[in-house]
Design a protein around this motif. Structure first.
Motif, PDB file in Angstrom:
ATOM      1  N   LEU A   1       0.855  -1.190   0.000  1.00 27.93           N
ATOM      2  CA  LEU A   1       0.000   0.000   0.000  1.00 27.93           C
ATOM      3  C   LEU A   1       0.888   1.236   0.000  1.00 27.93           C
ATOM      4  O   LEU A   1       1.860   1.298   0.745  1.00 27.93           O
ATOM      5  CB  LEU A   1      -0.894   0.039   1.235  1.00 27.93           C
ATOM      6  N   GLU A   2       0.544   2.198  -0.845  1.00 31.12           N
ATOM      7  CA  GLU A   2       1.237   3.478  -0.855  1.00 31.12           C
ATOM      8  C   GLU A   2       0.208   4.532  -0.486  1.00 31.12           C
ATOM      9  O   GLU A   2      -0.786   4.718  -1.182  1.00 31.12           O
ATOM     10  CB  GLU A   2       1.816   3.743  -2.239  1.00 31.12           C
ATOM     11  N   LEU A   3       0.449   5.211   0.627  1.00 33.15           N
ATOM     12  CA  LEU A   3      -0.503   6.168   1.177  1.00 33.15           C
ATOM     13  C   LEU A   3       0.109   7.559   1.143  1.00 33.15           C
ATOM     14  O   LEU A   3       1.215   7.767   1.637  1.00 33.15           O
ATOM     15  CB  LEU A   3      -0.854   5.779   2.614  1.00 33.15           C
ATOM     16  N   HIS A   4      -0.610   8.522   0.564  1.00 29.25           N
ATOM     17  CA  HIS A   4      -0.114   9.887   0.417  1.00 29.25           C
ATOM     18  C   HIS A   4      -0.821  10.802   1.413  1.00 29.25           C
ATOM     19  O   HIS A   4      -1.977  11.138   1.245  1.00 29.25           O
ATOM     20  CB  HIS A   4      -0.346  10.380  -1.014  1.00 29.25           C
ATOM     21  N   PHE A   5      -0.095  11.194   2.472  1.00 28.41           N
ATOM     22  CA  PHE A   5      -0.589  12.108   3.498  1.00 28.41           C
ATOM     23  C   PHE A   5       0.038  13.475   3.241  1.00 28.41           C
ATOM     24  O   PHE A   5       1.107  13.768   3.765  1.00 28.41           O
ATOM     25  CB  PHE A   5      -0.181  11.649   4.893  1.00 28.41           C
ATOM     26  N   GLY A   6      -0.582  14.305   2.435  1.00 25.65           N
ATOM     27  CA  GLY A   6      -0.026  15.625   2.148  1.00 25.65           C
ATOM     28  C   GLY A   6       1.348  15.493   1.497  1.00 25.65           C
ATOM     29  O   GLY A   6       1.483  14.967   0.413  1.00 25.65           O
ATOM     30  N   GLU A   7       2.382  15.927   2.205  1.00 20.46           N
ATOM     31  CA  GLU A   7       3.737  15.839   1.662  1.00 20.46           C
ATOM     32  C   GLU A   7       4.444  14.555   2.065  1.00 20.46           C
ATOM     33  O   GLU A   7       5.508  14.242   1.544  1.00 20.46           O
ATOM     34  CB  GLU A   7       4.545  17.052   2.116  1.00 20.46           C
TER      35      GLU A   7
ATOM     36  N   THR B   1       4.691  10.456   2.281  1.00 21.59           N
ATOM     37  CA  THR B   1       4.205   9.232   1.648  1.00 21.59           C
ATOM     38  C   THR B   1       4.635   8.050   2.501  1.00 21.59           C
ATOM     39  O   THR B   1       5.787   7.956   2.915  1.00 21.59           O
ATOM     40  CB  THR B   1       4.785   9.081   0.228  1.00 21.59           C
ATOM     41  N   MET B   2       3.691   7.162   2.758  1.00 21.21           N
ATOM     42  CA  MET B   2       3.959   5.976   3.577  1.00 21.21           C
ATOM     43  C   MET B   2       3.760   4.753   2.696  1.00 21.21           C
ATOM     44  O   MET B   2       2.722   4.604   2.056  1.00 21.21           O
ATOM     45  CB  MET B   2       2.990   5.958   4.764  1.00 21.21           C
ATOM     46  N   LYS B   3       4.753   3.892   2.643  1.00 23.87           N
ATOM     47  CA  LYS B   3       4.659   2.665   1.846  1.00 23.87           C
ATOM     48  C   LYS B   3       4.754   1.489   2.812  1.00 23.87           C
ATOM     49  O   LYS B   3       5.730   1.365   3.554  1.00 23.87           O
ATOM     50  CB  LYS B   3       5.789   2.621   0.824  1.00 23.87           C
ATOM     51  N   ILE B   4       3.719   0.646   2.811  1.00 24.49           N
ATOM     52  CA  ILE B   4       3.679  -0.475   3.751  1.00 24.49           C
ATOM     53  C   ILE B   4       3.341  -1.773   3.028  1.00 24.49           C
ATOM     54  O   ILE B   4       2.718  -1.775   1.966  1.00 24.49           O
ATOM     55  CB  ILE B   4       2.647  -0.234   4.882  1.00 24.49           C
ATOM     56  N   ARG B   5       3.771  -2.883   3.620  1.00 25.40           N
ATOM     57  CA  ARG B   5       3.428  -4.217   3.121  1.00 25.40           C
ATOM     58  C   ARG B   5       2.495  -4.861   4.138  1.00 25.40           C
ATOM     59  O   ARG B   5       2.772  -4.852   5.340  1.00 25.40           O
ATOM     60  CB  ARG B   5       4.684  -5.066   2.951  1.00 25.40           C
ATOM     61  N   VAL B   6       1.399  -5.427   3.655  1.00 21.10           N
ATOM     62  CA  VAL B   6       0.402  -6.063   4.526  1.00 21.10           C
ATOM     63  C   VAL B   6       0.951  -7.421   4.964  1.00 21.10           C
ATOM     64  O   VAL B   6       1.255  -8.274   4.132  1.00 21.10           O
ATOM     65  CB  VAL B   6      -0.942  -6.241   3.782  1.00 21.10           C
ATOM     66  N   LEU B   7       1.080  -7.611   6.273  1.00 25.46           N
ATOM     67  CA  LEU B   7       1.586  -8.871   6.819  1.00 25.46           C
ATOM     68  C   LEU B   7       0.485  -9.763   7.366  1.00 25.46           C
ATOM     69  O   LEU B   7       0.614 -10.983   7.363  1.00 25.46           O
ATOM     70  CB  LEU B   7       2.581  -8.591   7.955  1.00 25.46           C
ATOM     71  N   ASN B   8      -0.588  -9.137   7.837  1.00 28.93           N
ATOM     72  CA  ASN B   8      -1.630  -9.890   8.518  1.00 28.93           C
ATOM     73  C   ASN B   8      -2.943  -9.139   8.386  1.00 28.93           C
ATOM     74  O   ASN B   8      -2.949  -7.918   8.317  1.00 28.93           O
ATOM     75  CB  ASN B   8      -1.247 -10.028   9.995  1.00 28.93           C
ATOM     76  N   ILE B   9      -4.039  -9.876   8.364  1.00 27.07           N
ATOM     77  CA  ILE B   9      -5.362  -9.264   8.320  1.00 27.07           C
ATOM     78  C   ILE B   9      -6.179  -9.834   9.475  1.00 27.07           C
ATOM     79  O   ILE B   9      -6.322 -11.050   9.597  1.00 27.07           O
ATOM     80  CB  ILE B   9      -6.063  -9.526   6.979  1.00 27.07           C
ATOM     81  N   LYS B  10      -6.663  -8.933  10.332  1.00 26.44           N
ATOM     82  CA  LYS B  10      -7.496  -9.321  11.472  1.00 26.44           C
ATOM     83  C   LYS B  10      -8.733  -8.438  11.482  1.00 26.44           C
ATOM     84  O   LYS B  10      -8.678  -7.298  11.055  1.00 26.44           O
ATOM     85  CB  LYS B  10      -6.743  -9.113  12.784  1.00 26.44           C
ATOM     86  N   GLU B  11      -9.828  -8.969  11.987  1.00 32.27           N
ATOM     87  CA  GLU B  11     -11.062  -8.182  12.078  1.00 32.27           C
ATOM     88  C   GLU B  11     -10.990  -7.137  13.182  1.00 32.27           C
ATOM     89  O   GLU B  11     -11.523  -6.049  13.043  1.00 32.27           O
ATOM     90  CB  GLU B  11     -12.266  -9.103  12.304  1.00 32.27           C
ATOM     91  N   THR B  12     -10.334  -7.477  14.284  1.00 31.31           N
ATOM     92  CA  THR B  12     -10.151  -6.532  15.389  1.00 31.31           C
ATOM     93  C   THR B  12      -8.757  -6.745  15.965  1.00 31.31           C
ATOM     94  O   THR B  12      -8.205  -7.841  15.898  1.00 31.31           O
ATOM     95  CB  THR B  12     -11.180  -6.746  16.516  1.00 31.31           C
ATOM     96  N   THR B  13      -8.192  -5.683  16.530  1.00 34.88           N
ATOM     97  CA  THR B  13      -6.894  -5.793  17.193  1.00 34.88           C
ATOM     98  C   THR B  13      -6.854  -4.885  18.401  1.00 34.88           C
ATOM     99  O   THR B  13      -7.635  -3.952  18.521  1.00 34.88           O
ATOM    100  CB  THR B  13      -5.730  -5.374  16.270  1.00 34.88           C
ATOM    101  N   LYS B  14      -5.917  -5.175  19.268  1.00 33.06           N
ATOM    102  CA  LYS B  14      -5.623  -4.268  20.371  1.00 33.06           C
ATOM    103  C   LYS B  14      -4.568  -3.291  19.878  1.00 33.06           C
ATOM    104  O   LYS B  14      -3.869  -3.544  18.895  1.00 33.06           O
ATOM    105  CB  LYS B  14      -5.119  -5.059  21.570  1.00 33.06           C
TER     106      LYS B  14
END
Length: 79
Positions: free
Chosen positions: A47-53, A55-68
């Protein structure tokens, strides 16, 4: 899992409505393709996320419905 829900559950964005607006404004890419809030996120996606100036690039490692709060960072890694 939907992109907006993933962003909220992983605590990258605090509220789902904000995550939905963020994605629908074309500020999120999944594997170098523009994604909408309803786009599906899978393990291994980048995922590449553009927050104004910033940019955050992340790789999805896990998918959970809820987390702490302390477990939410285990769902992704920054690239």
């Amino acid at each position: 899992m939907r992109l907006d829900k993933y962003l909220k559950v992983s605590r990258i964005i605090k509220r789902r409505t904000v995550a939905k607006e963020f994605a629908d404004n074309g500020r999120a890419l999944i594997n170098d393709r523009v994604a909408k809030s309803s786009s599906e996120v899978s393990v291994g996606d980048v995922l590449e996320l553009h927050f104004g100036e910033k940019t955050m690039k992340i790789r999805v490692l896990n998918i959970k419905e809820t987390t702490k709060k302390n477990e939410s960072t285990d769902m992704y890694e920054e690239v």
